[in-house]
Design a protein around this motif. Structure first.
Motif, PDB file in Angstrom:
ATOM      1  N   ILE A   1      14.296 -16.202 -12.967  1.00 53.51           N
ATOM      2  CA  ILE A   1      14.313 -17.603 -13.400  1.00 53.51           C
ATOM      3  C   ILE A   1      13.880 -17.681 -14.852  1.00 53.51           C
ATOM      4  O   ILE A   1      12.888 -17.072 -15.244  1.00 53.51           O
ATOM      5  CB  ILE A   1      13.363 -18.446 -12.522  1.00 53.51           C
ATOM      6  CG1 ILE A   1      13.793 -18.373 -11.050  1.00 53.51           C
ATOM      7  CG2 ILE A   1      13.306 -19.889 -13.017  1.00 53.51           C
ATOM      8  CD1 ILE A   1      12.855 -19.085 -10.095  1.00 53.51           C
TER       9      ILE A   1
ATOM     10  N   ASN B   1      24.324 -25.167 -12.616  1.00 52.67           N
ATOM     11  CA  ASN B   1      24.106 -23.745 -12.387  1.00 52.67           C
ATOM     12  C   ASN B   1      24.368 -23.493 -10.898  1.00 52.67           C
ATOM     13  O   ASN B   1      23.644 -23.995 -10.043  1.00 52.67           O
ATOM     14  CB  ASN B   1      22.660 -23.388 -12.748  1.00 52.67           C
ATOM     15  CG  ASN B   1      22.320 -21.935 -12.481  1.00 52.67           C
ATOM     16  OD1 ASN B   1      22.811 -21.338 -11.521  1.00 52.67           O
ATOM     17  ND2 ASN B   1      21.479 -21.379 -13.328  1.00 52.67           N
TER      18      ASN B   1
ATOM     19  N   ASN C   1      16.967 -34.557 -12.099  1.00 50.45           N
ATOM     20  CA  ASN C   1      17.009 -33.254 -12.776  1.00 50.45           C
ATOM     21  C   ASN C   1      15.913 -33.088 -13.813  1.00 50.45           C
ATOM     22  O   ASN C   1      16.081 -32.353 -14.792  1.00 50.45           O
ATOM     23  CB  ASN C   1      18.391 -33.003 -13.384  1.00 50.45           C
ATOM     24  CG  ASN C   1      19.362 -32.488 -12.347  1.00 50.45           C
ATOM     25  OD1 ASN C   1      19.061 -31.522 -11.635  1.00 50.45           O
ATOM     26  ND2 ASN C   1      20.484 -33.172 -12.200  1.00 50.45           N
TER      27      ASN C   1
ATOM     28  N   ILE D   1      13.172 -23.192  -4.960  1.00 48.48           N
ATOM     29  CA  ILE D   1      13.958 -23.363  -6.184  1.00 48.48           C
ATOM     30  C   ILE D   1      14.465 -24.799  -6.281  1.00 48.48           C
ATOM     31  O   ILE D   1      14.371 -25.445  -7.331  1.00 48.48           O
ATOM     32  CB  ILE D   1      15.146 -22.370  -6.208  1.00 48.48           C
ATOM     33  CG1 ILE D   1      14.642 -20.947  -6.449  1.00 48.48           C
ATOM     34  CG2 ILE D   1      16.162 -22.763  -7.281  1.00 48.48           C
ATOM     35  CD1 ILE D   1      15.700 -19.873  -6.228  1.00 48.48           C
ATOM     36  N   ALA D   2      14.980 -25.313  -5.154  1.00 42.42           N
ATOM     37  CA  ALA D   2      15.515 -26.685  -5.151  1.00 42.42           C
ATOM     38  C   ALA D   2      14.441 -27.680  -5.585  1.00 42.42           C
ATOM     39  O   ALA D   2      14.712 -28.634  -6.314  1.00 42.42           O
ATOM     40  CB  ALA D   2      16.034 -27.037  -3.768  1.00 42.42           C
TER      41      ALA D   2
ATOM     42  N   HIS E   1      13.435 -29.114  -9.403  1.00 44.91           N
ATOM     43  CA  HIS E   1      14.043 -30.251 -10.105  1.00 44.91           C
ATOM     44  C   HIS E   1      13.974 -31.473  -9.201  1.00 44.91           C
ATOM     45  O   HIS E   1      14.139 -31.340  -7.987  1.00 44.91           O
ATOM     46  CB  HIS E   1      15.517 -29.972 -10.431  1.00 44.91           C
ATOM     47  CG  HIS E   1      15.737 -28.943 -11.492  1.00 44.91           C
ATOM     48  ND1 HIS E   1      15.883 -27.596 -11.210  1.00 44.91           N
ATOM     49  CD2 HIS E   1      15.845 -29.067 -12.841  1.00 44.91           C
ATOM     50  CE1 HIS E   1      16.067 -26.934 -12.341  1.00 44.91           C
ATOM     51  NE2 HIS E   1      16.041 -27.801 -13.353  1.00 44.91           N
TER      52      HIS E   1
ATOM     53  N   ASP F   1      16.634 -22.534 -15.313  1.00 44.89           N
ATOM     54  CA  ASP F   1      17.822 -22.004 -14.658  1.00 44.89           C
ATOM     55  C   ASP F   1      17.510 -20.725 -13.902  1.00 44.89           C
ATOM     56  O   ASP F   1      16.747 -19.887 -14.383  1.00 44.89           O
ATOM     57  CB  ASP F   1      18.921 -21.692 -15.693  1.00 44.89           C
ATOM     58  CG  ASP F   1      19.769 -22.914 -16.012  1.00 44.89           C
ATOM     59  OD1 ASP F   1      20.469 -23.380 -15.093  1.00 44.89           O
ATOM     60  OD2 ASP F   1      19.694 -23.393 -17.164  1.00 44.89           O
ATOM     61  N   VAL F   2      18.119 -20.591 -12.725  1.00 40.14           N
ATOM     62  CA  VAL F   2      18.053 -19.320 -12.016  1.00 40.14           C
ATOM     63  C   VAL F   2      19.147 -18.433 -12.602  1.00 40.14           C
ATOM     64  O   VAL F   2      20.317 -18.809 -12.611  1.00 40.14           O
ATOM     65  CB  VAL F   2      18.271 -19.501 -10.505  1.00 40.14           C
ATOM     66  CG1 VAL F   2      18.181 -18.145  -9.803  1.00 40.14           C
ATOM     67  CG2 VAL F   2      17.244 -20.464  -9.930  1.00 40.14           C
TER      68      VAL F   2
ATOM     69  N   SER G   1      15.202 -20.672  -1.452  1.00 40.31           N
ATOM     70  CA  SER G   1      16.151 -21.733  -1.820  1.00 40.31           C
ATOM     71  C   SER G   1      15.442 -23.072  -1.893  1.00 40.31           C
ATOM     72  O   SER G   1      15.622 -23.849  -2.836  1.00 40.31           O
ATOM     73  CB  SER G   1      17.282 -21.803  -0.794  1.00 40.31           C
ATOM     74  OG  SER G   1      17.976 -20.579  -0.718  1.00 40.31           O
TER      75      SER G   1
ATOM     76  N   SER H   1      21.091 -23.216  -3.950  1.00 38.25           N
ATOM     77  CA  SER H   1      19.732 -23.284  -3.396  1.00 38.25           C
ATOM     78  C   SER H   1      19.451 -24.689  -2.886  1.00 38.25           C
ATOM     79  O   SER H   1      18.905 -24.885  -1.792  1.00 38.25           O
ATOM     80  CB  SER H   1      18.704 -22.910  -4.472  1.00 38.25           C
ATOM     81  OG  SER H   1      18.935 -21.602  -4.952  1.00 38.25           O
ATOM     82  N   LYS H   2      19.833 -25.670  -3.696  1.00 37.40           N
ATOM     83  CA  LYS H   2      19.598 -27.073  -3.332  1.00 37.40           C
ATOM     84  C   LYS H   2      20.374 -27.436  -2.058  1.00 37.40           C
ATOM     85  O   LYS H   2      19.836 -28.081  -1.151  1.00 37.40           O
ATOM     86  CB  LYS H   2      20.082 -27.937  -4.503  1.00 37.40           C
ATOM     87  CG  LYS H   2      19.449 -29.285  -4.600  1.00 37.40           C
ATOM     88  CD  LYS H   2      19.780 -29.914  -5.955  1.00 37.40           C
ATOM     89  CE  LYS H   2      19.271 -31.337  -6.008  1.00 37.40           C
ATOM     90  NZ  LYS H   2      19.296 -31.872  -7.373  1.00 37.40           N
TER      91      LYS H   2
ATOM     92  N   ASN I   1      21.349 -22.613  -8.734  1.00 34.89           N
ATOM     93  CA  ASN I   1      20.452 -23.747  -8.460  1.00 34.89           C
ATOM     94  C   ASN I   1      21.079 -24.701  -7.456  1.00 34.89           C
ATOM     95  O   ASN I   1      20.416 -25.171  -6.526  1.00 34.89           O
ATOM     96  CB  ASN I   1      20.138 -24.502  -9.756  1.00 34.89           C
ATOM     97  CG  ASN I   1      19.256 -23.710 -10.701  1.00 34.89           C
ATOM     98  OD1 ASN I   1      19.710 -22.738 -11.288  1.00 34.89           O
ATOM     99  ND2 ASN I   1      18.002 -24.098 -10.835  1.00 34.89           N
TER     100      ASN I   1
END
Lengths: 462, 462
Positions: free
Chosen positions: B330, A228, B245, B237-238, B241, B305-306, B234, A234-235, A231
């Motif tokens: 999200i 995604n 993952n 969100i990161a 996971h 998922d965003v 960010s 962001s990572k 995502n």
């Protein structure tokens, strides 16, 4: 100095009204929807420069928006001051957070501005501060006190990287020849404690695009099975800072100038209340690089900030989609000795390196500029310091600003002269934010202080 | 079965034209700008149900968009099939990625649809698939072959969480009484290999807001000293996971049903080419939870998922700003036994916990729904399987879908009956994406297959 006070006192209503007229023009250089307004603003600036007494005023065409050039040469043997400013402004959005329309100026009193402040986009940055110089020239002409030559170079792309100025300056070195460059596009500590900006941060501004699948996907049918891009972006953004908020781009800090204990102690003398700072921003805590305090973090240290991010469904309600693309605008503030082009390359390589195989990444460099330091023992700084001392009754403190005026480094390189940053705004004037404003006191004080700079600079140049 | 083929053959042009009419109405439930269009679509559905031969058709008011109810009761002693579908559609944006306007249907041939496909938002999800049932009823009425009672419940809020349906169903249990629920809102493996969806993922959809400073700030003056809400969002969100993952929300996996080796081996029999999958999406690699393959990741495993992210300056050019707020939508896809309300709470608590002191976080739950599994030994499944086998000449494979139809779990709870998901779309039909389409072959095959389901279900119910 009496003639100055007298002239300002007798003309201040008109000074304010003329600035208000200029602020009504939405000269947003970042948005092509406003291009005609930007051009109209250049014409308006030309008009005011002629009215002020310049005997040569030109709209100079460039690859982008025009540069307004003007001059008043009284004697080639006398020193020449080149005034730089910009007539373009930042975008006004988010417009719904403005208490009054950004391009319908209103004057309101505030706690810090008991004499009132002019609220409008560009009031402080930079129309208000640029216009002080136009009115100061008018004052010197009308009172026959102009002690030297003066040139004006007012551009229309400062808020988008001054690329046309970088084109113009090398092509007009003779025309722009000067002994010192004067800019009012910075701030000062307070109306009681003036300051002069001696350092600026450089800038590298990039836009990144992360592409996952070739089309938007149903997050139920594909969720969990494909990368995604939001995502992933962001990572990637998160990974640009480590747990101490150091920037993780390899080589990023290699050329960063580390200040001595003494210099940092000098800086720490600047009056500052962390509580008031937090209160003013309504935050429970500050946040930044370990090992440095707030004033160091936003002046002598480089930074990396996401200025904008977007991707996927951002409308009303819910859409269960995996976007094909995600985007971010990212800027890095740089300190003296960091080369913005080199940093931009480092960023680009690193950002491409950290992208997983499951996405494609494009990094588009936007623009940038070098950092800069003004020596406080220069004639220009001394003249400015004496001028502030006369009008404010307090000696200005030299400070490093966190902001960037990329073209200052360009001027030094191309025109071989130093820039003096005589700022009259306050940090609280909300430049680049909703409800930007500029104190009437500051505006008039600027008009009073500038002629004294001319006087002292000419004397010290003898 | 001959009478079916004959009727479809003689009426297919009209079947297509009537669906095209329905697709021209932009019934986007997520965007209030389209509210009148959504209402008009309900009226149109009512019209077509009357035309098909229902003897009672009502527009049932709800707190939100109305539900169209219709019935044809031929003998209370006979079984009753309740058909569910929705007349609302996903938003069409990004509209610029559509090859033809989303609400101006066009028919074009594609590699997978040599007989042509109808391109329009909602062509497959769900107007096209819902309308197959209306036309199937018309066919049975006109050919005097309706073997049982039928009820229709067509809603207008499926794409935004079916909240009004959750209000309507418990209040109308008697009216909705049935022996089996029939839905066509899923897909099948291919036009050569039909499949029946036996499992659905649940959903939890939230919107998050991260607030830093109380106003947008100049990134030069404040950059590095205050928390930038976009960088923080960010980072948050990161962190959802880990490096494998896996989702890091404490307790997220507690109730996840782990499938046996045997079941996973059964699933793996489904024809699938990773290379074609990657090629179709133009990605160099897939991306997902370690220890599971692509088909497991998007069906039997929960995901996060965003679906959308926004903040700061996203316009043309550059703005050196630190935004006051950043936002993200999200969604989490859940598997059977995960309770969506519980997961929403876990997310909310966790997201608030990981926020640094320097920002404020708000989590707004949007909507959600439970996962679901249909037993393949049920009469309903058997009837559907026989129907597909007759029309496609191949026995359908039972598959778990990654998508969510939250109301299926609601039906079982409130109406105590099982749902059979007879989907006729293909994964490549781009539902929720630009250029959504539905094969003419699939549309007509659906109209042929549905009457056979009625036939076999009635026989097996004796």
């Amino acid at each position: 100095m009496e003639h100055i006070k007298k002239y300002v006192h007798e003309n201040k209503e008109r000074f304010i009204n003329e600035l208000v007229d200029l602020l009504k023009l939405p000269s947003v250089s970042a948005d092509s929807a406003f291009s005609q307004d930007v051009l109209n603003t250049a014409d308006k600036v030309k008009f005011f420069l002629e009215q002020a007494g310049c005997d040569k005023v030109e709209i100079c065409e460039t690859p982008g928006y025009p540069i307004v050039y003007a001059e008043k040469i009284i004697d080639p043997a006398l020193p020449t001051v080149l005034v730089y400013g910009h007539y373009d402004v930042q975008p006004a959005d988010p417009i719904d957070l403005w208490d009054s329309p950004p391009f319908e100026p209103v004057i309101k009193k505030t706690a810090l501005h008991p004499d009132g402040a002019i609220f409008a986009r560009g009031a402080c940055d930079d129309k208000g501060q640029m216009f002080m110089h136009v009115k100061a020239l008018e004052l010197m002409m009308k009172t026959n006190t102009l002690p030297c030559n003066v040139k004006f170079m007012i551009e229309g792309e400062e808020e988008v990287g001054s690329s046309s100025l970088s084109w113009f300056v090398p092509r007009n070195k003779e025309k722009l020849k000067n002994d010192v460059i004067l800019i009012s596009d910075t701030g000062m500590i307070s109306n009681q404690q003036p300051s002069i900006t001696t350092g600026l941060r450089g800038l590298s501004y990039v836009e990144v695009e992360v592409t996952g699948p070739n089309r938007d996907l149903h997050s139920g049918l594909y969720g969990g099975a494909v990368a995604n891009p939001i995502n992933i972006l962001s990572k990637m953004i998160a990974s640009l800072h480590d747990e101490n908020n150091h920037i993780t781009i390899p080589g990023f800090y290699d050329k960063v100038e580390e200040l001595s204990k003494e210099e940092r102690a000098e800086m720490a003398k600047r009056p500052f209340s962390l509580d008031e700072y937090k209160k003013a921003l309504d935050i429970d805590d500050v946040y930044g690089e370990s090992g440095y305090d707030t004033n160091e973090r936003n002046s002598i240290r480089p930074t990396l900030d996401v200025n904008g991010i977007w991707g996927g469904y951002t409308g009303e309600g819910a859409k269960t989609v995996i976007a094909s693309k995600a985007f971010a605008k990212i800027s890095m503030r740089l300190v003296p000795n960091q080369d913005w082009k080199e940093i931009t390359d480092l960023f680009q390589k690193h950002f491409e390196n950290i992208a997983p195989k499951s996405v494609k990444v494009v990094v588009k460099p936007h623009h940038g500029g070098q950092g800069y330091v003004t020596p406080i023992d220069s004639i220009g700084y001394q003249a400015a310091s004496k001028a502030y001392t006369d009008t404010f009754g307090a000696t200005p403190i030299p400070v490093r600003s966190g902001g960037s005026i990329p073209i200052v480094a360009l001027f030094e390189e191309e025109l071989k002269s130093k820039t003096i940053m005589m700022g009259f705004g306050l940090d609280s004037d909300a430049i680049h934010s909703p409800n930007e404003h500029f104190g009437v006191f500051n505006y008039l004080k600027g008009i009073e202080t500038i002629p004294l700079f001319y006087k002292y600079f000419t004397e010290l140049s003898k």
